[in-house]
Write a protein that holds these residues in place. Structure first.
Motif, PDB file in Angstrom:
ATOM      1  N   PRO A   1       0.827  -1.213   0.000  1.00  0.00           N
ATOM      2  CA  PRO A   1       0.000   0.000   0.000  1.00  0.00           C
ATOM      3  C   PRO A   1       0.863   1.265   0.000  1.00  0.00           C
ATOM      4  CG  PRO A   1      -0.608  -1.530   1.784  1.00  0.00           C
ATOM      5  CD  PRO A   1       0.724  -1.969   1.254  1.00  0.00           C
ATOM      6  N   ASN A   2       0.226   2.385  -0.262  1.00  0.00           N
ATOM      7  CA  ASN A   2       0.939   3.663  -0.263  1.00  0.00           C
ATOM      8  C   ASN A   2       1.225   4.175   1.139  1.00  0.00           C
ATOM      9  OD1 ASN A   2       0.981   3.862  -3.092  1.00  0.00           O
ATOM     10  ND2 ASN A   2      -1.086   4.744  -3.126  1.00  0.00           N
ATOM     11  N   ASP A   3       0.504   3.636   2.138  1.00  0.00           N
ATOM     12  CA  ASP A   3       0.642   4.160   3.493  1.00  0.00           C
ATOM     13  C   ASP A   3       1.518   3.289   4.394  1.00  0.00           C
ATOM     14  OD1 ASP A   3      -1.061   2.028   3.584  1.00  0.00           O
ATOM     15  OD2 ASP A   3      -2.570   2.974   4.870  1.00  0.00           O
ATOM     16  N   VAL A   4       2.428   2.512   3.790  1.00  0.00           N
ATOM     17  CA  VAL A   4       3.349   1.706   4.595  1.00  0.00           C
ATOM     18  C   VAL A   4       4.195   2.637   5.464  1.00  0.00           C
ATOM     19  CG1 VAL A   4       5.301   0.104   4.559  1.00  0.00           C
ATOM     20  CG2 VAL A   4       3.442  -0.133   2.898  1.00  0.00           C
ATOM     21  N   ILE A   5       4.322   2.291   6.739  1.00  0.00           N
ATOM     22  CA  ILE A   5       5.064   3.139   7.673  1.00  0.00           C
ATOM     23  C   ILE A   5       6.469   2.563   7.856  1.00  0.00           C
ATOM     24  CG2 ILE A   5       5.118   4.125  10.000  1.00  0.00           C
ATOM     25  CD1 ILE A   5       2.102   3.751  10.124  1.00  0.00           C
ATOM     26  N   TYR A   6       7.451   3.430   7.807  1.00  0.00           N
ATOM     27  CA  TYR A   6       8.855   3.048   7.994  1.00  0.00           C
ATOM     28  C   TYR A   6       9.317   3.556   9.356  1.00  0.00           C
ATOM     29  CZ  TYR A   6       9.035   1.938   3.003  1.00  0.00           C
ATOM     30  OH  TYR A   6       8.817   1.388   1.766  1.00  0.00           O
ATOM     31  N   TYR A   7      10.044   2.673  10.080  1.00  0.00           N
ATOM     32  CA  TYR A   7      10.497   3.026  11.414  1.00  0.00           C
ATOM     33  C   TYR A   7      12.026   2.974  11.503  1.00  0.00           C
ATOM     34  CZ  TYR A   7       5.647   2.424  12.905  1.00  0.00           C
ATOM     35  OH  TYR A   7       4.285   2.550  13.047  1.00  0.00           O
TER      36      TYR A   7
ATOM     37  N   LYS B  70       9.271  10.900   4.564  1.00  0.00           N
ATOM     38  CA  LYS B  70       9.706  10.503   3.219  1.00  0.00           C
ATOM     39  C   LYS B  70      11.145  10.942   2.966  1.00  0.00           C
ATOM     40  CE  LYS B  70       5.206  10.360   0.928  1.00  0.00           C
ATOM     41  NZ  LYS B  70       4.363  10.873  -0.170  1.00  0.00           N
ATOM     42  N   GLU B  71      11.501  12.136   3.442  1.00  0.00           N
ATOM     43  CA  GLU B  71      12.861  12.639   3.252  1.00  0.00           C
ATOM     44  C   GLU B  71      13.869  11.765   4.003  1.00  0.00           C
ATOM     45  OE1 GLU B  71      10.256  14.444   4.095  1.00  0.00           O
ATOM     46  OE2 GLU B  71       9.972  15.499   2.180  1.00  0.00           O
TER      47      GLU B  71
ATOM     48  N   SER C  72      -0.381 -11.261   3.174  1.00  0.00           N
ATOM     49  CA  SER C  72       0.799 -10.821   2.410  1.00  0.00           C
ATOM     50  C   SER C  72       0.699  -9.353   2.005  1.00  0.00           C
ATOM     51  CB  SER C  72       1.021 -11.703   1.173  1.00  0.00           C
ATOM     52  OG  SER C  72       1.324 -13.025   1.560  1.00  0.00           O
ATOM     53  N   VAL C  73       0.156  -8.558   2.902  1.00  0.00           N
ATOM     54  CA  VAL C  73       0.120  -7.110   2.712  1.00  0.00           C
ATOM     55  C   VAL C  73       1.239  -6.503   3.549  1.00  0.00           C
ATOM     56  CG1 VAL C  73      -1.209  -4.989   3.009  1.00  0.00           C
ATOM     57  CG2 VAL C  73      -2.363  -7.100   2.305  1.00  0.00           C
ATOM     58  N   LEU C  74       2.066  -5.694   2.921  1.00  0.00           N
ATOM     59  CA  LEU C  74       3.140  -5.041   3.660  1.00  0.00           C
ATOM     60  C   LEU C  74       2.546  -3.968   4.565  1.00  0.00           C
ATOM     61  CD1 LEU C  74       6.237  -4.791   4.047  1.00  0.00           C
ATOM     62  CD2 LEU C  74       6.207  -3.043   2.268  1.00  0.00           C
ATOM     63  N   VAL C  75       2.831  -4.090   5.879  1.00  0.00           N
ATOM     64  CA  VAL C  75       2.252  -3.177   6.860  1.00  0.00           C
ATOM     65  C   VAL C  75       3.264  -2.142   7.319  1.00  0.00           C
ATOM     66  CG1 VAL C  75       1.176  -3.004   9.147  1.00  0.00           C
ATOM     67  CG2 VAL C  75       0.624  -4.930   7.639  1.00  0.00           C
ATOM     68  N   LYS C  76       4.483  -2.580   7.594  1.00  0.00           N
ATOM     69  CA  LYS C  76       5.505  -1.631   8.045  1.00  0.00           C
ATOM     70  C   LYS C  76       6.888  -2.161   7.725  1.00  0.00           C
ATOM     71  CE  LYS C  76       6.006  -3.275  12.841  1.00  0.00           C
ATOM     72  NZ  LYS C  76       5.971  -2.873  14.265  1.00  0.00           N
TER      73      LYS C  76
END
Length: 273
Positions: free
Chosen positions: A45-51, A60-61, A81-85
């Motif tokens: 999805p477009n709203d995957v959160i990165y930590y 994003k930067e 199989s949906v990427l969550v984070k």
């Protein structure tokens, strides 16, 4: 008052149930994720959160600036199989762990003496990549040494058609980077390989110098230098320095003065004709 307490308890109960019903996430590697992408087996999805390493959400930067670390992250997917984070990890620790895993899960049973090229290429790349990345850790060298010893124990010195030139470089590198007793154990096999045209003369010279230094004896070819506490280098003790260039020439090596110039060491001993 009792009504308010009831509402609070109900809210807590609903929150607990909601947490329990959250899908369980599974961590996959970057390579596994890319393989699933190629096979159209994952939804991103477009709203995957990165930590970040400390668990903070990345902008994003920030993600762009840390893009080189993404191949070492944990990619968390749900049961569909949906990427969550995406959770970043210490890239050095991940690389060390990857390069330290046993190459032969079933030991010598995984070795095909007639087809060792791929295995030895993997060993060579592990050795060189870890040093290029400043990951000179004992666990990587130990894993490589275990594999090489299993190969030599089962196959002896491999035939050229089963390994290629890179394979012999891998064997030499692993033994050169091993302990003094391992170098001493396998040096006769390396020297016999030189006679059979499998190893480079200069590589054998380097190992011989290293072994002499291991034993506290003067070296023959001048390949071993030592770093001082101030960061400068000095040549380890050398026997018969007036004839060192003649010995080096026999082993396909250039002059000692030229070699030592890379370490900012002056070598002005006149050479005998």
């Amino acid at each position: 008052m009792k009504y308010n307490q009831l509402v609070i308890l109900l809210f807590i109960s609903i929150s607990m149930i909601s947490c329990e019903q959250d899908p369980k996430l599974t961590a996959i590697t970057y390579d596994q994720m890319m393989e699933m992408v190629e096979k159209n087996q994952i939804t991103i999805p477009n709203d995957v959160i990165y930590y970040s390493l400390d668990g903070k959400e990345l902008s994003k930067e920030q993600r762009k600036s840390l893009s080189n670390d993404l191949p070492f992250a944990d990619w968390m997917i749900d049961s569909d199989s949906v990427l969550v984070k995406v959770q970043l990890q210490d890239s050095d620790k991940v690389r060390i762990a990857q390069k330290s895993t046993p190459l032969l899960r079933n030991g010598a049973r995984d070795i095909n003496c007639d087809n060792l090229g791929g295995l030895l290429q993997n060993i060579y790349l592990r050795d060189q990549d870890s040093r290029a990345d400043n990951l000179n850790v004992a666990s990587i060298d130990e894993a490589n040494l275990t594999a090489v010893e299993q190969i030599l124990g089962k196959c002896g010195m491999p035939a050229p058609e089963s390994v290629g030139k890179l394979g012999y470089s891998a064997i030499w590198l692993v033994i050169q980077h091993a302990s003094a007793d391992k170098r001493k154990k396998y040096f006769p096999m390396i020297k016999k390989g030189l006679e059979d045209g499998l190893f480079e003369k200069q590589d054998v010279a380097l190992m011989e110098d290293r072994m002499l230094m291991d034993d506290g004896q003067p070296q023959l070819y001048g390949s071993q230098v030592m770093m001082n506490t101030d960061g400068t280098y000095e040549l380890y003790e050398l026997q018969d320095p007036e004839n060192v260039d003649a010995r080096r020439k026999e082993m396909g090596m250039g002059s000692l003065a030229g070699y030592l110039s890379f370490f900012n060491i002056d070598f002005n001993v006149p050479q005998k004709e």
